[in-house]
Design a protein around this motif. Structure first.
Motif, mmCIF file in Angstrom:
data_model
loop_
_atom_site.group_PDB
_atom_site.id
_atom_site.type_symbol
_atom_site.label_atom_id
_atom_site.label_comp_id
_atom_site.label_asym_id
_atom_site.label_seq_id
_atom_site.Cartn_x
_atom_site.Cartn_y
_atom_site.Cartn_z
ATOM 1 N N ASP A 99 12.343 2.877 20.105
ATOM 2 C CA ASP A 99 12.275 3.773 21.262
ATOM 3 C C ASP A 99 12.247 5.218 20.776
ATOM 4 N N GLU A 100 11.066 5.802 20.752
ATOM 5 C CA GLU A 100 10.891 7.167 20.248
ATOM 6 C C GLU A 100 11.560 8.212 21.130
ATOM 7 N N ASN A 101 11.971 7.826 22.333
ATOM 8 C CA ASN A 101 12.610 8.772 23.240
ATOM 9 C C ASN A 101 14.101 8.942 22.972
ATOM 10 N N LEU A 102 14.638 8.143 22.072
ATOM 11 C CA LEU A 102 16.059 8.267 21.745
ATOM 12 C C LEU A 102 16.302 9.536 20.942
ATOM 13 N N ASP A 103 17.489 10.072 21.076
ATOM 14 C CA ASP A 103 17.881 11.283 20.371
ATOM 15 C C ASP A 103 18.583 10.884 19.070
ATOM 16 N N GLU A 104 18.004 11.277 17.953
ATOM 17 C CA GLU A 104 18.572 10.928 16.647
ATOM 18 C C GLU A 104 20.005 11.432 16.502
#
Length: 195
Positions: A99-104
């Motif tokens: 999920d590229e929308n997650l905040d690292e």
């Protein structure tokens, strides 16, 4: 010393852990997921079960395993050599690949919480080319649910792992997995200061 061996499947982590453990009989060898009884059960659900798990639920299950693993196995043994096949770097990279929308940064904080603010002392990261990964995975024959996501997915995870390690400045040894087993073993021993 708490040492993580990070990298995708087929890059040689397990081989190097076995070699190092054979030289230090008091070393504690473990893995994520699966280093505790809860971890064994979660590993089965996450990697082999037919249960379809949502992306965020998957992250939370891995974090539950990590917290249990740290509390039950790592924390009581911090004065010893702990060799862990995977850890929080994998957790963050796989989550971001899903999920590229997650905040690292949020993922890092969640892992920090699960690890009671204690990241690994040293990290050994194995990196392999597309060709090497492909040939090793084919040679293994079987795949779990994560490996079944395909080579492109695994390469993305590998790239994310490397980015996370560089960005956050963790003490890391970067290993070219195509090198000989003996040469890699020597590099690892030098890195963790055992001669």
């Amino acid at each position: 010393m708490y040492v993580l061996f990070e990298g995708i499947d087929g890059v040689g982590k397990s081989t190097q852990i076995e070699i190092l453990a054979s030289k230090f009989s008091d070393a504690i060898v473990t893995k994520e997921p699966g280093g505790t009884q809860l971890g064994v059960n979660l590993r089965e659900i996450l990697l082999r079960s037919s249960i379809k798990i949502g992306k965020r639920a998957e992250i939370l299950l891995f974090l539950a395993d990590r917290a249990e693993h740290f509390e039950k196995l790592v924390a009581p043994n911090l004065g010893k050599l702990i060799l862990s096949d995977r850890g929080f770097i994998s957790g963050i990279a796989y989550a971001l690949a899903n999920d590229e929308n997650l905040d690292e940064n949020v993922l890092l904080e969640l892992n920090k919480f699960a690890l009671n603010d204690k990241f690994a002392d040293k990290i050994i990261f194995f990196e392999a080319s597309r060709e090497l990964i492909s040939s090793r995975l084919k040679a293994r024959g079987t795949s779990d649910k994560i490996e079944a996501r395909g080579l492109e997915y695994l390469l993305k995870v590998q790239s994310l792992m490397k980015q996370i390690l560089i960005k956050n400045g963790f003490e890391t040894l970067f290993i070219d997995a195509s090198k000989s087993i003996e040469l890699i073993s020597k590099e690892i021993e030098n890195f963790i200061n055992f001669k």
